[in-house]
Design a protein around this motif. Structure first.
Motif, short mmCIF file in Angstrom:
data_model
loop_
_atom_site.label_atom_id
_atom_site.label_comp_id
_atom_site.label_asym_id
_atom_site.label_seq_id
_atom_site.Cartn_x
_atom_site.Cartn_y
_atom_site.Cartn_z
N LEU A 26 48.90 51.67 38.17
CA LEU A 26 48.50 51.09 38.42
C LEU A 26 49.08 49.41 39.46
CD1 LEU A 26 45.69 49.40 38.54
CD2 LEU A 26 46.30 47.58 36.51
N ILE A 30 48.03 48.69 43.34
CA ILE A 30 48.34 47.85 44.17
C ILE A 30 49.15 47.53 44.98
CG2 ILE A 30 48.65 45.40 43.59
CD1 ILE A 30 47.31 45.83 41.08
N ARG A 45 49.25 40.04 39.75
CA ARG A 45 48.54 41.02 39.94
C ARG A 45 48.28 42.54 38.69
NH1 ARG A 45 46.50 40.80 45.90
NH2 ARG A 45 47.65 38.54 47.15
N PHE A 49 44.47 41.45 36.30
CA PHE A 49 43.61 42.85 36.28
C PHE A 49 43.67 43.42 34.94
CE2 PHE A 49 42.95 47.53 36.30
CZ PHE A 49 41.39 47.51 37.05
N TRP A 50 44.84 44.45 34.34
CA TRP A 50 45.05 44.25 33.02
C TRP A 50 44.58 43.26 32.12
CZ3 TRP A 50 47.45 49.13 32.72
CH2 TRP A 50 47.24 50.15 31.49
N ALA A 85 37.04 42.92 38.93
CA ALA A 85 39.20 42.42 38.79
C ALA A 85 39.86 42.86 40.00
CB ALA A 85 39.89 43.04 37.39
N VAL A 86 39.53 44.49 40.07
CA VAL A 86 39.39 45.35 41.66
C VAL A 86 39.56 44.31 42.66
CG1 VAL A 86 39.45 46.64 43.02
CG2 VAL A 86 39.39 47.47 40.78
N SER A 88 40.18 41.01 42.66
CA SER A 88 41.09 40.22 42.78
C SER A 88 42.20 40.91 42.55
CB SER A 88 41.02 39.39 41.16
OG SER A 88 41.65 38.14 41.44
N ALA A 89 42.29 41.66 42.64
CA ALA A 89 44.13 42.57 42.37
C ALA A 89 44.00 42.30 44.09
CB ALA A 89 44.89 43.29 41.80
#
Length: 92
Positions: A26, A30, A45, A49-50, A85-86, A88-89
């Motif tokens: 992940l 990113i 990030r 996300f996690w 979440a994606v 945001s990351a």
């Protein structure tokens, strides 16, 4: 939030190895998508996300989320949680 070392068994070392592989994968995605991020920002990030994905799946599994009858299906909510979440990351 509702668990403790008393109610949660220790993590299996093999599972922890796979979690670390998932974390690294992940983080790599990113960093590849956002070159120039500091290590600290990339780590934050990944953790955010996690946490969103893990938190959502945990509260679903435990029945903490209550959806009104006829409202959005859980699978649609899951899709939207991952989507947010994606976003945001990967937001600037």
């Amino acid at each position: 939030m509702y668990e403790s070392e008393i109610t949660t068994p220790p993590l299996d070392p093999r599972l922890q190895e796979y979690q670390m592989m998932g974390h690294a994968g992940l983080r790599r995605q990113i960093v590849d998508a956002m070159p120039g991020l500091s290590d600290e920002e990339a780590d934050l990030r990944v953790i955010a996300f996690w946490s969103a994905i893990y938190g959502f799946s945990s509260i679903c599994r435990k029945g903490v989320i209550h959806i009104s009858r006829g409202a959005v299906a859980t699978v649609d909510i899951a899709h939207q949680i991952v989507h947010r979440a994606v976003l945001s990351a990967l937001s600037a």
